[in-house]
Design a protein around this motif. Structure first.
Motif, PDB file in Angstrom:
ATOM      1  N   THR A 252      40.660  14.829 -67.426  1.00 29.70           N
ATOM      2  CA  THR A 252      41.225  16.043 -66.832  1.00 29.70           C
ATOM      3  C   THR A 252      41.184  17.236 -67.785  1.00 29.70           C
ATOM      4  OG1 THR A 252      43.453  15.342 -67.495  1.00 29.70           O
ATOM      5  CG2 THR A 252      42.719  14.761 -65.268  1.00 29.70           C
ATOM      6  N   ASP A 253      40.786  17.009 -69.041  1.00 28.03           N
ATOM      7  CA  ASP A 253      40.671  18.102 -69.997  1.00 28.03           C
ATOM      8  C   ASP A 253      39.285  18.741 -69.994  1.00 28.03           C
ATOM      9  OD1 ASP A 253      39.497  15.806 -70.998  1.00 28.03           O
ATOM     10  OD2 ASP A 253      40.084  16.190 -73.081  1.00 28.03           O
ATOM     11  N   MET A 254      38.408  18.288 -69.116  1.00 28.03           N
ATOM     12  CA  MET A 254      37.082  18.879 -69.010  1.00 28.03           C
ATOM     13  C   MET A 254      37.160  20.245 -68.303  1.00 28.03           C
ATOM     14  SD  MET A 254      34.842  16.905 -70.434  1.00 28.03           S
ATOM     15  CE  MET A 254      36.127  16.697 -71.672  1.00 28.03           C
ATOM     16  N   PRO A 255      36.170  21.109 -68.498  1.00 31.44           N
ATOM     17  CA  PRO A 255      36.166  22.389 -67.775  1.00 31.44           C
ATOM     18  C   PRO A 255      36.257  22.224 -66.255  1.00 31.44           C
ATOM     19  CG  PRO A 255      34.596  22.482 -69.570  1.00 31.44           C
ATOM     20  CD  PRO A 255      35.096  21.065 -69.524  1.00 31.44           C
ATOM     21  N   MET A 256      35.685  21.139 -65.727  1.00 31.54           N
ATOM     22  CA  MET A 256      35.764  20.884 -64.287  1.00 31.54           C
ATOM     23  C   MET A 256      37.075  20.221 -63.886  1.00 31.54           C
ATOM     24  SD  MET A 256      31.920  19.785 -63.089  1.00 31.54           S
ATOM     25  CE  MET A 256      30.566  20.961 -63.211  1.00 31.54           C
ATOM     26  N   LYS A 257      37.929  19.931 -64.881  1.00 30.47           N
ATOM     27  CA  LYS A 257      39.279  19.402 -64.653  1.00 30.47           C
ATOM     28  C   LYS A 257      39.309  18.026 -64.010  1.00 30.47           C
ATOM     29  CE  LYS A 257      40.886  23.256 -66.246  1.00 30.47           C
ATOM     30  NZ  LYS A 257      41.342  23.295 -67.653  1.00 30.47           N
ATOM     31  N   ARG A 258      38.241  17.262 -64.180  1.00 30.56           N
ATOM     32  CA  ARG A 258      38.205  15.911 -63.622  1.00 30.56           C
ATOM     33  C   ARG A 258      37.156  15.088 -64.353  1.00 30.56           C
ATOM     34  NH1 ARG A 258      33.826  14.646 -60.376  1.00 30.56           N
ATOM     35  NH2 ARG A 258      32.528  16.373 -59.627  1.00 30.56           N
ATOM     36  N   PRO A 259      37.295  13.765 -64.316  1.00 24.67           N
ATOM     37  CA  PRO A 259      36.229  12.900 -64.817  1.00 24.67           C
ATOM     38  C   PRO A 259      35.076  12.842 -63.823  1.00 24.67           C
ATOM     39  CG  PRO A 259      37.969  11.572 -63.884  1.00 24.67           C
ATOM     40  CD  PRO A 259      38.453  13.000 -63.827  1.00 24.67           C
ATOM     41  N   GLY A 260      33.947  12.393 -64.280  1.00 20.26           N
ATOM     42  CA  GLY A 260      32.805  12.217 -63.387  1.00 20.26           C
ATOM     43  C   GLY A 260      32.799  10.833 -62.770  1.00 20.26           C
ATOM     44  N   GLN A 261      32.055  10.699 -61.695  1.00 18.88           N
ATOM     45  CA  GLN A 261      31.851   9.415 -61.033  1.00 18.88           C
ATOM     46  C   GLN A 261      30.433   8.932 -61.346  1.00 18.88           C
ATOM     47  OE1 GLN A 261      33.840   7.406 -59.360  1.00 18.88           O
ATOM     48  NE2 GLN A 261      35.660   8.684 -59.181  1.00 18.88           N
ATOM     49  N   PRO A 262      30.224   7.616 -61.402  1.00 16.47           N
ATOM     50  CA  PRO A 262      28.898   7.109 -61.765  1.00 16.47           C
ATOM     51  C   PRO A 262      27.753   7.669 -60.927  1.00 16.47           C
ATOM     52  CG  PRO A 262      30.490   5.333 -61.857  1.00 16.47           C
ATOM     53  CD  PRO A 262      31.220   6.526 -61.292  1.00 16.47           C
ATOM     54  N   PHE A 263      27.969   7.865 -59.625  1.00 17.32           N
ATOM     55  CA  PHE A 263      26.874   8.338 -58.777  1.00 17.32           C
ATOM     56  C   PHE A 263      26.388   9.717 -59.181  1.00 17.32           C
ATOM     57  CE2 PHE A 263      30.240  10.600 -56.540  1.00 17.32           C
ATOM     58  CZ  PHE A 263      29.622  11.739 -56.044  1.00 17.32           C
ATOM     59  N   GLU A 264      27.237  10.463 -59.900  1.00  9.79           N
ATOM     60  CA  GLU A 264      26.861  11.820 -60.288  1.00  9.79           C
ATOM     61  C   GLU A 264      25.859  11.829 -61.444  1.00  9.79           C
ATOM     62  OE1 GLU A 264      30.462  14.691 -59.192  1.00  9.79           O
ATOM     63  OE2 GLU A 264      31.130  13.053 -60.494  1.00  9.79           O
ATOM     64  N   LEU A 265      25.660  10.679 -62.094  1.00 10.52           N
ATOM     65  CA  LEU A 265      24.642  10.570 -63.140  1.00 10.52           C
ATOM     66  C   LEU A 265      23.335   9.983 -62.631  1.00 10.52           C
ATOM     67  CD1 LEU A 265      27.525  10.241 -64.778  1.00 10.52           C
ATOM     68  CD2 LEU A 265      25.975   9.677 -66.648  1.00 10.52           C
ATOM     69  N   ALA A 266      23.392   9.284 -61.498  1.00 10.38           N
ATOM     70  CA  ALA A 266      22.221   8.549 -61.022  1.00 10.38           C
ATOM     71  C   ALA A 266      20.960   9.410 -60.886  1.00 10.38           C
ATOM     72  CB  ALA A 266      22.547   7.856 -59.699  1.00 10.38           C
ATOM     73  N   PRO A 267      21.051  10.626 -60.332  1.00 17.35           N
ATOM     74  CA  PRO A 267      19.824  11.427 -60.209  1.00 17.35           C
ATOM     75  C   PRO A 267      19.180  11.758 -61.547  1.00 17.35           C
ATOM     76  CG  PRO A 267      21.525  12.274 -58.743  1.00 17.35           C
ATOM     77  CD  PRO A 267      22.191  11.283 -59.649  1.00 17.35           C
ATOM     78  N   ALA A 268      19.984  11.847 -62.607  1.00 20.54           N
ATOM     79  CA  ALA A 268      19.415  12.115 -63.929  1.00 20.54           C
ATOM     80  C   ALA A 268      18.565  10.933 -64.402  1.00 20.54           C
ATOM     81  CB  ALA A 268      20.529  12.399 -64.935  1.00 20.54           C
ATOM     82  N   TYR A 269      19.027   9.720 -64.109  1.00 17.15           N
ATOM     83  CA  TYR A 269      18.247   8.531 -64.471  1.00 17.15           C
ATOM     84  C   TYR A 269      16.963   8.459 -63.640  1.00 17.15           C
ATOM     85  CZ  TYR A 269      21.974   6.743 -67.428  1.00 17.15           C
ATOM     86  OH  TYR A 269      22.897   6.586 -68.436  1.00 17.15           O
ATOM     87  N   VAL A 270      17.051   8.790 -62.367  1.00 13.98           N
ATOM     88  CA  VAL A 270      15.850   8.810 -61.523  1.00 13.98           C
ATOM     89  C   VAL A 270      14.855   9.833 -62.061  1.00 13.98           C
ATOM     90  CG1 VAL A 270      14.950   9.381 -59.235  1.00 13.98           C
ATOM     91  CG2 VAL A 270      17.024   7.994 -59.449  1.00 13.98           C
ATOM     92  N   TYR A 271      15.346  10.992 -62.432  1.00 18.50           N
ATOM     93  CA  TYR A 271      14.475  12.038 -62.964  1.00 18.50           C
ATOM     94  C   TYR A 271      13.712  11.553 -64.204  1.00 18.50           C
ATOM     95  CZ  TYR A 271      13.145  16.337 -65.421  1.00 18.50           C
ATOM     96  OH  TYR A 271      12.451  17.302 -66.109  1.00 18.50           O
ATOM     97  N   LEU A 272      14.430  10.941 -65.139  1.00 17.48           N
ATOM     98  CA  LEU A 272      13.782  10.489 -66.378  1.00 17.48           C
ATOM     99  C   LEU A 272      12.884   9.282 -66.165  1.00 17.48           C
ATOM    100  CD1 LEU A 272      16.659  10.932 -68.992  1.00 17.48           C
ATOM    101  CD2 LEU A 272      14.714  12.444 -68.543  1.00 17.48           C
TER     102      LEU A 272
END
Length: 299
Positions: free
Chosen positions: A256-276
């Protein structure tokens, strides 16, 4: 069956699942996803694959849950065949396999301890025997232990952290390398702690820094072979490692201390792995993608 949730910002969003979590703790590493409350969001139901990884064979360490599971599900939607390596999280691994198969994909589960170099050799042998080759390596497994002082880090903890978080990356990549060919991709999961450190995760932060250097050095070593090596440095992501690491009280305010005020969820990283993993990143090697809720870091 695990529940699925629409994307943040859509009509049916469950804000409490994205913004904060109930106090909870697991007395094991790296943790069981099925015991978490709420469950992490591993899959974006609106993500539609376009065949970017059609015919590819991917090996993902720690692919049973968390970020590894999210990457595996996205890879399956893109047409990849999956070899999922996990330590002892049988229930999580079986669910991931079932979901991949429901999506029309193929999945090989391999239960092993990658701290042993021979285990990596067996993983690659089984994968090649099952699918006929290897195209993508995702080094993703990891552990972390909170200690208030360097003096509190035992030799055993230090060795376990380095064996799991960086030795296994060397072992698995080394075992796979003879099977990789031009166009293959190696993706390493680093962390924002590699750049800013963490006062109570000293040995963990050190391994993540090593992963960044490993990525950069290996990318130069393999560039003439047409094999790309990149990394992703997540910020705070809701995975089993979190309740397995922090106190119940700290879990309540996690991310909650992030600029977006929340933690991320795993699915939000998945497209980055697909890209690489895909040809979309053909002109990228030796780089680190930061997915961290708006936190700025010096690369």
């Amino acid at each position: 069956m695990y529940p699925y949730y629409p994307l943040y910002g859509k009509k049916m969003v469950m804000k409490e699942q994205l913004l904060s979590f109930p106090a909870q703790h697991q007395n094991r590493q790296p943790g069981f996803e099925y015991e978490m409350n709420p469950l992490p969001i591993s899959e974006n139901p609106e993500y539609r694959g376009t065949g970017k990884l059609s015919g590819k064979i991917a090996v993902i360490s720690g692919g049973d849950s968390g970020i590894g599971r999210a990457a595996a599900l996205a890879f399956a939607k893109e047409g990849a065949k999956l070899s999922i390596i996990y330590l002892n999280e049988d229930q999580d691994a079986e669910w991931t396999k079932q979901r991949i198969e429901t999506l029309g994909g193929e999945c090989l589960l391999i239960r092993t301890d990658l701290r042993n170099s021979d285990a990596s050799k067996q993983v690659i042998e089984k994968t090649v025997g099952q699918f006929g080759g290897v195209d993508i390596i995702v080094n993703n497994c990891g552990v972390q232990y909170v200690q208030q002082s360097l003096l509190d880090i035992s030799d055993e903890q230090l060795l376990t952290t380095f064996q799991t978080n960086i030795f296994s990356f060397f072992y698995l990549t080394r075992a796979a390398l003879p099977h990789l060919k031009p166009g293959s991709s190696i993706i390493n999961t680093a962390s924002v702690t590699a750049y800013r450190g963490s006062k109570t995760l000293i040995d963990y932060s050190a391994t993540k820094g090593a992963i960044v250097s490993f990525t950069r050095a290996l990318s130069q070593n393999l560039v003439e072979q047409g094999i790309r090596v990149n990394a992703i440095a997540p910020g705070p992501i809701w995975t089993p490692l979190i309740p397995a690491t922090f106190t119940a009280e700290n879990v309540e305010i996690f991310g909650t201390d992030m600029p977006m005020k929340r933690p991320g969820q795993p699915f939000e990283l998945a497209p980055a792995y697909v890209y690489l993993a895909s040809d979309d990143s053909n002109y990228m090697t030796g780089q680190v993608l930061h997915v961290g809720g708006g936190e700025m870091v010096e690369s």
